[in-house]
Design a protein around this motif. Structure first.
Motif, mmCIF file in Angstrom:
data_model
loop_
_atom_site.group_PDB
_atom_site.id
_atom_site.type_symbol
_atom_site.label_atom_id
_atom_site.label_comp_id
_atom_site.label_asym_id
_atom_site.label_seq_id
_atom_site.Cartn_x
_atom_site.Cartn_y
_atom_site.Cartn_z
ATOM 1 N N ALA A 40 -31.119 19.198 -13.813
ATOM 2 C CA ALA A 40 -30.160 17.767 -13.662
ATOM 3 C C ALA A 40 -28.917 18.234 -13.608
ATOM 4 C CB ALA A 40 -30.767 17.157 -15.396
ATOM 5 N N ILE A 41 -28.560 19.311 -14.132
ATOM 6 C CA ILE A 41 -27.718 19.868 -13.908
ATOM 7 C C ILE A 41 -27.062 20.607 -12.365
ATOM 8 C CG2 ILE A 41 -25.944 22.193 -14.193
ATOM 9 C CD1 ILE A 41 -27.013 22.127 -17.167
ATOM 10 N N ILE A 42 -28.376 21.205 -12.200
ATOM 11 C CA ILE A 42 -28.299 21.672 -10.214
ATOM 12 C C ILE A 42 -27.966 20.513 -9.548
ATOM 13 C CG2 ILE A 42 -29.408 21.891 -8.170
ATOM 14 C CD1 ILE A 42 -30.869 24.012 -10.182
ATOM 15 N N GLY A 47 -24.317 17.210 -5.747
ATOM 16 C CA GLY A 47 -23.512 15.541 -5.976
ATOM 17 C C GLY A 47 -21.371 15.250 -5.611
ATOM 18 N N ALA A 48 -21.241 16.607 -7.170
ATOM 19 C CA ALA A 48 -20.303 16.901 -6.582
ATOM 20 C C ALA A 48 -20.103 17.696 -5.673
ATOM 21 C CB ALA A 48 -19.700 17.418 -8.049
ATOM 22 N N GLY A 49 -20.491 18.952 -5.074
ATOM 23 C CA GLY A 49 -20.379 19.780 -4.235
ATOM 24 C C GLY A 49 -19.269 20.408 -4.777
ATOM 25 N N GLY A 50 -20.295 20.983 -6.065
ATOM 26 C CA GLY A 50 -19.728 22.181 -7.007
ATOM 27 C C GLY A 50 -20.041 23.095 -6.570
ATOM 28 N N THR A 51 -19.659 24.431 -7.356
ATOM 29 C CA THR A 51 -20.531 25.708 -6.919
ATOM 30 C C THR A 51 -21.212 26.446 -7.389
ATOM 31 O OG1 THR A 51 -18.236 26.782 -7.136
ATOM 32 C CG2 THR A 51 -17.756 26.407 -5.311
ATOM 33 N N ALA A 52 -21.071 25.994 -9.028
ATOM 34 C CA ALA A 52 -22.138 26.648 -10.295
ATOM 35 C C ALA A 52 -23.403 25.882 -9.873
ATOM 36 C CB ALA A 52 -21.414 25.873 -11.284
ATOM 37 N N LEU A 53 -24.035 26.644 -8.977
ATOM 38 C CA LEU A 53 -25.674 26.871 -8.421
ATOM 39 C C LEU A 53 -26.148 28.012 -8.569
ATOM 40 C CD1 LEU A 53 -24.782 23.921 -5.294
ATOM 41 C CD2 LEU A 53 -26.021 23.643 -8.220
ATOM 42 N N PRO A 54 -27.616 27.568 -8.385
ATOM 43 C CA PRO A 54 -28.152 29.755 -8.435
ATOM 44 C C PRO A 54 -28.127 30.175 -7.468
ATOM 45 C CG PRO A 54 -29.454 27.695 -9.408
ATOM 46 C CD PRO A 54 -28.248 26.696 -8.719
ATOM 47 N N TRP A 55 -28.233 29.344 -6.418
ATOM 48 C CA TRP A 55 -28.430 30.400 -5.391
ATOM 49 C C TRP A 55 -27.110 30.855 -4.823
ATOM 50 C CZ3 TRP A 55 -30.006 25.533 -6.052
ATOM 51 C CH2 TRP A 55 -29.398 24.211 -5.396
#
Length: 56
Positions: A40-42, A47-55
């Protein structure tokens, strides 16, 4: 006579190891499940174009 408490099972494993497939199969057979918090967080970050992604 006491009523047994519900059992809880934690499914862990590396990416692509089949965790979601197993959980979906168990749900199809009537087992309760919870939402996968990490997924859900990913999805929110993507969706928000965020940068807090594991990759990232």
């Amino acid at each position: 006579m006491s009523i047994p408490s519900p059992r809880r099972i934690v499914v862990t494993g590396g990416p692509g190891s089949g965790k979601t497939s197993l959980i979906n199969a168990l749900e199809d057979r009537g087992f309760a499940r919870t939402v996968e918090a990490g997924r859900a967080i990913i999805q929110e970050e993507v969706g928000a174009g965020g940068t807090a992604l594991p990759w990232g």
